[in-house]
Write a protein that holds these residues in place. Structure first.
Motif, PDB file in Angstrom:
ATOM      1  N   LYS A 132      42.708  32.026  64.789  1.00  0.00           N
ATOM      2  CA  LYS A 132      42.102  30.836  65.352  1.00  0.00           C
ATOM      3  C   LYS A 132      41.036  31.286  66.346  1.00  0.00           C
ATOM      4  O   LYS A 132      41.280  32.160  67.175  1.00  0.00           O
ATOM      5  N   LYS A 133      39.864  30.715  66.256  1.00  0.00           N
ATOM      6  CA  LYS A 133      38.750  31.218  67.049  1.00  0.00           C
ATOM      7  C   LYS A 133      38.732  30.646  68.462  1.00  0.00           C
ATOM      8  O   LYS A 133      39.200  29.529  68.715  1.00  0.00           O
ATOM      9  N   ASP A 134      38.172  31.435  69.375  1.00  0.00           N
ATOM     10  CA  ASP A 134      37.884  30.929  70.706  1.00  0.00           C
ATOM     11  C   ASP A 134      36.762  29.893  70.609  1.00  0.00           C
ATOM     12  O   ASP A 134      35.897  29.978  69.723  1.00  0.00           O
ATOM     13  N   LYS A 135      36.748  28.951  71.522  1.00  0.00           N
ATOM     14  CA  LYS A 135      35.766  27.862  71.454  1.00  0.00           C
ATOM     15  C   LYS A 135      34.328  28.355  71.596  1.00  0.00           C
ATOM     16  O   LYS A 135      33.384  27.671  71.187  1.00  0.00           O
ATOM     17  N   SER A 136      34.136  29.565  72.151  1.00  0.00           N
ATOM     18  CA  SER A 136      32.784  30.089  72.332  1.00  0.00           C
ATOM     19  C   SER A 136      32.205  30.710  71.068  1.00  0.00           C
ATOM     20  O   SER A 136      31.004  30.990  70.999  1.00  0.00           O
ATOM     21  N   VAL A 137      33.037  30.951  70.045  1.00  0.00           N
ATOM     22  CA  VAL A 137      32.569  31.585  68.809  1.00  0.00           C
ATOM     23  C   VAL A 137      31.677  30.614  68.043  1.00  0.00           C
ATOM     24  O   VAL A 137      32.038  29.455  67.829  1.00  0.00           O
ATOM     25  N   LEU A 138      30.525  31.092  67.620  1.00  0.00           N
ATOM     26  CA  LEU A 138      29.525  30.246  66.978  1.00  0.00           C
ATOM     27  C   LEU A 138      29.994  29.718  65.619  1.00  0.00           C
ATOM     28  O   LEU A 138      30.523  30.474  64.797  1.00  0.00           O
ATOM     29  N   ASN A 139      29.749  28.435  65.378  1.00  0.00           N
ATOM     30  CA  ASN A 139      30.051  27.857  64.072  1.00  0.00           C
ATOM     31  C   ASN A 139      29.207  28.485  62.974  1.00  0.00           C
ATOM     32  O   ASN A 139      29.596  28.499  61.804  1.00  0.00           O
ATOM     33  N   GLU A 140      28.032  29.005  63.346  1.00  0.00           N
ATOM     34  CA  GLU A 140      27.141  29.623  62.350  1.00  0.00           C
ATOM     35  C   GLU A 140      27.803  30.805  61.657  1.00  0.00           C
ATOM     36  O   GLU A 140      27.500  31.107  60.503  1.00  0.00           O
ATOM     37  N   LEU A 141      28.709  31.496  62.349  1.00  0.00           N
ATOM     38  CA  LEU A 141      29.325  32.669  61.729  1.00  0.00           C
ATOM     39  C   LEU A 141      30.670  32.350  61.086  1.00  0.00           C
ATOM     40  O   LEU A 141      31.180  33.140  60.292  1.00  0.00           O
ATOM     41  N   THR A 142      31.267  31.197  61.419  1.00  0.00           N
ATOM     42  CA  THR A 142      32.576  30.854  60.859  1.00  0.00           C
ATOM     43  C   THR A 142      32.491  29.906  59.674  1.00  0.00           C
ATOM     44  O   THR A 142      33.516  29.513  59.121  1.00  0.00           O
ATOM     45  N   GLY A 143      31.284  29.526  59.287  1.00  0.00           N
ATOM     46  CA  GLY A 143      31.143  28.547  58.210  1.00  0.00           C
ATOM     47  C   GLY A 143      31.658  27.177  58.612  1.00  0.00           C
ATOM     48  O   GLY A 143      32.069  26.389  57.759  1.00  0.00           O
ATOM     49  N   GLY A 144      31.654  26.900  59.932  1.00  0.00           N
ATOM     50  CA  GLY A 144      32.117  25.616  60.425  1.00  0.00           C
ATOM     51  C   GLY A 144      33.623  25.499  60.552  1.00  0.00           C
ATOM     52  O   GLY A 144      34.139  24.428  60.896  1.00  0.00           O
ATOM     53  N   GLN A 145      34.352  26.572  60.299  1.00  0.00           N
ATOM     54  CA  GLN A 145      35.810  26.545  60.384  1.00  0.00           C
ATOM     55  C   GLN A 145      36.278  26.839  61.812  1.00  0.00           C
ATOM     56  O   GLN A 145      35.512  27.309  62.651  1.00  0.00           O
ATOM     57  N   ASP A 146      37.566  26.611  62.060  1.00  0.00           N
ATOM     58  CA  ASP A 146      38.121  26.915  63.378  1.00  0.00           C
ATOM     59  C   ASP A 146      38.790  28.282  63.405  1.00  0.00           C
ATOM     60  O   ASP A 146      39.626  28.575  64.254  1.00  0.00           O
ATOM     61  N   THR A 147      38.424  29.133  62.455  1.00  0.00           N
ATOM     62  CA  THR A 147      38.964  30.491  62.388  1.00  0.00           C
ATOM     63  C   THR A 147      37.827  31.504  62.445  1.00  0.00           C
ATOM     64  O   THR A 147      36.677  31.198  62.118  1.00  0.00           O
ATOM     65  N   VAL A 148      38.174  32.724  62.842  1.00  0.00           N
ATOM     66  CA  VAL A 148      37.200  33.813  62.874  1.00  0.00           C
ATOM     67  C   VAL A 148      37.845  35.064  62.296  1.00  0.00           C
ATOM     68  O   VAL A 148      39.017  35.357  62.553  1.00  0.00           O
ATOM     69  N   ALA A 149      37.088  35.793  61.475  1.00  0.00           N
ATOM     70  CA  ALA A 149      37.554  37.039  60.853  1.00  0.00           C
ATOM     71  C   ALA A 149      36.985  38.221  61.631  1.00  0.00           C
ATOM     72  O   ALA A 149      35.793  38.252  61.945  1.00  0.00           O
ATOM     73  N   ILE A 150      37.841  39.204  61.937  1.00  0.00           N
ATOM     74  CA  ILE A 150      37.437  40.328  62.787  1.00  0.00           C
ATOM     75  C   ILE A 150      37.996  41.627  62.232  1.00  0.00           C
ATOM     76  O   ILE A 150      39.126  41.670  61.721  1.00  0.00           O
ATOM     77  N   ARG A 151      37.200  42.686  62.357  1.00  0.00           N
ATOM     78  CA  ARG A 151      37.722  44.021  62.080  1.00  0.00           C
ATOM     79  C   ARG A 151      36.987  45.057  62.919  1.00  0.00           C
ATOM     80  O   ARG A 151      35.927  44.778  63.494  1.00  0.00           O
ATOM     81  N   ALA A 152      37.561  46.259  62.963  1.00  0.00           N
ATOM     82  CA  ALA A 152      36.944  47.397  63.649  1.00  0.00           C
ATOM     83  C   ALA A 152      36.774  48.524  62.637  1.00  0.00           C
ATOM     84  O   ALA A 152      37.761  49.092  62.183  1.00  0.00           O
ATOM     85  N   PRO A 153      35.543  48.821  62.238  1.00  0.00           N
ATOM     86  CA  PRO A 153      35.321  49.863  61.229  1.00  0.00           C
ATOM     87  C   PRO A 153      35.532  51.258  61.795  1.00  0.00           C
ATOM     88  O   PRO A 153      35.380  51.482  63.006  1.00  0.00           O
ATOM     89  N   THR A 154      35.863  52.207  60.916  1.00  0.00           N
ATOM     90  CA  THR A 154      36.112  53.579  61.364  1.00  0.00           C
ATOM     91  C   THR A 154      34.884  54.470  61.310  1.00  0.00           C
ATOM     92  O   THR A 154      34.865  55.523  61.940  1.00  0.00           O
ATOM     93  N   HIS A 155      33.867  54.097  60.551  1.00  0.00           N
ATOM     94  CA  HIS A 155      32.726  55.007  60.366  1.00  0.00           C
ATOM     95  C   HIS A 155      32.123  55.361  61.723  1.00  0.00           C
ATOM     96  O   HIS A 155      31.871  54.477  62.556  1.00  0.00           O
ATOM     97  N   PRO A 156      31.889  56.652  61.992  1.00  0.00           N
ATOM     98  CA  PRO A 156      31.390  57.051  63.319  1.00  0.00           C
ATOM     99  C   PRO A 156      30.056  56.428  63.703  1.00  0.00           C
ATOM    100  O   PRO A 156      29.830  56.129  64.882  1.00  0.00           O
ATOM    101  N   ILE A 157      29.162  56.214  62.738  1.00  0.00           N
ATOM    102  CA  ILE A 157      27.877  55.585  63.060  1.00  0.00           C
ATOM    103  C   ILE A 157      28.099  54.118  63.415  1.00  0.00           C
ATOM    104  O   ILE A 157      27.499  53.604  64.373  1.00  0.00           O
ATOM    105  N   ALA A 158      28.957  53.436  62.667  1.00  0.00           N
ATOM    106  CA  ALA A 158      29.269  52.046  62.994  1.00  0.00           C
ATOM    107  C   ALA A 158      29.890  51.954  64.381  1.00  0.00           C
ATOM    108  O   ALA A 158      29.529  51.088  65.190  1.00  0.00           O
TER     109      ALA A 158
END
Length: 364
Positions: free
Chosen positions: A111-137
């Protein structure tokens, strides 16, 4: 398009990429899964540039990428503090998954925090998050000191890129796009996505190299398939996520799957387009031979019989074959077992979307 072909990027190049993101520009960068097309997750205008560049439907959500702090002991990372600007509720199961698999190819939906932009959630009340391992990332994200949304760096619905050259070919002539070269991606298919937004169940939304079995073994957390959730409940709680459309990851060349031992039958099923056929064969299978098919010119492409190795080669093989002018590409149906589910998912969606008329999948 600004590029650097040196796999080990200098600090100066990373700093330039960070400034590009801060200025609202796009930066393609490597992760362990595929290359991502990145923008500042707090900048709505930058996010719109991603949708425009990819031709992506605006209701199709993006994944936020976060950096793991540069500490010696990964166990001491305070993920709660890092996630608090993005996530409304953080359960014990969520923290267990994060501490076990991050950084890594696992995306979690909250469930997303209220500050998370709707533009990135597709208008949903959820947010998808990950932390990549690649050293450059990781270096890019640490220096940027913020979240970066980064869908795969390709035109929407097409085969995902696993090298910087793929990205440059995909967006040739696109002004202002900076491409960081981190070599070939190690995993080769997109991350596993688990939905934690319903609160009481972890639900698999997209399979990947991290399987439900591995999650259960390492954390004791049961991951449910969408079909195991009550139908009316799943329709209410399961969010839309990246890569979930029926047609995706698709080459322009028609792609079909063949059953074990039935490749010659598959060759006979497509009389109108079977003159030049590329046939992927598992290295554990015998050679096809050409007996009885004088009208067909086909070439065998040997693929690993190990699921993880197959995943690593999948998009590279599809992209290369797509550029070689075949009339048809045949791939074997993946063997049974959840270690093959990620590959099976990508191949089925790629088959449905493949062919020269599949330039857009907005309606799927």
């Amino acid at each position: 398009m600004s590029t650097d072909s040196t796999p080990l990027q200098s600090s100066a190049v990373i700093n330039e990429a960070v400034q590009t993101l801060r200025d609202g520009g796009l930066v393609a960068f490597p992760t362990e899964t595929v290359y991502g097309l990145g923008a500042d997750a707090k900048n709505p205008e930058a996010i719109k540039k991603i949708f425009a560049a990819k031709g992506r439907p605006p209701n199709h959500p993006l994944i936020v990428h976060l950096a793991a702090p540069d500490v010696y002991d990964v166990a001491k990372i305070d993920w709660t503090a890092l996630l608090s600007p993005w996530v409304r509720d953080l359960s014990e199961d969520a923290l267990l998954l994060v501490n076990t698999f991050w950084p890594g190819p696992l995306t979690l939906v909250f469930k997303k925090d209220k500050s998370v932009l709707n533009e990135l959630t597709g208008g949903q009340d959820t947010v998808a998050i990950r932390a990549p391992t690649h050293p450059i990332a990781q270096e890019l994200l640490r220096k940027f000191k913020g979240g970066v949304v980064a869908p795969s760096a390709n035109r929407f619905g097409k085969v995902s890129p696993t090298s910087a050259a793929d990205v440059r070919n995909e967006f040739e002539g696109m002004l202002g796009l900076m491409v960081l070269d981190g070599g070939d991606c190690e995993v080769g298919i997109e991350s596993t996505i688990i939905d934690l937004s319903s609160g009481d169940k972890a639900i698999l939304l997209r399979p990947g190299v991290i399987t439900p079995g591995e999650i259960l073994a390492k954390t004791g957390i049961q991951v449910y398939q969408p079909g195991e959730v009550l139908k009316d409940e799943s329709e209410e709680v399961l969010p839309r996520v990246s890569g979930s459309l029926r047609a995706h990851y698709a080459p322009t060349t028609p792609l079909r799957l063949y059953a074990p031992g039935r490749v010659l039958d598959a060759l006979s099923e497509f009389p109108d387009i079977k003159s030049r056929v590329a046939v992927a064969v598992l290295d554990s299978e015998s050679s096809l031979g050409h007996d009885g098919h004088p009208s067909v010119h086909f070439e065998e492409i040997i693929m690993p019989s190990d699921g993880a190795a197959f995943a690593n080669r999948l998009y590279r093989s599809l992209r290369d074959l797509d550029q070689q002018g075949w009339d048809l590409i045949l791939f074997p149906e993946p063997p049974a077992g959840e270690e093959w589910d990620g590959v099976r998912d990508r191949l089925q969606r790629a088959c449905f979307g493949s062919g020269p008329s599949s330039s857009s999948h907005d309606s799927n």
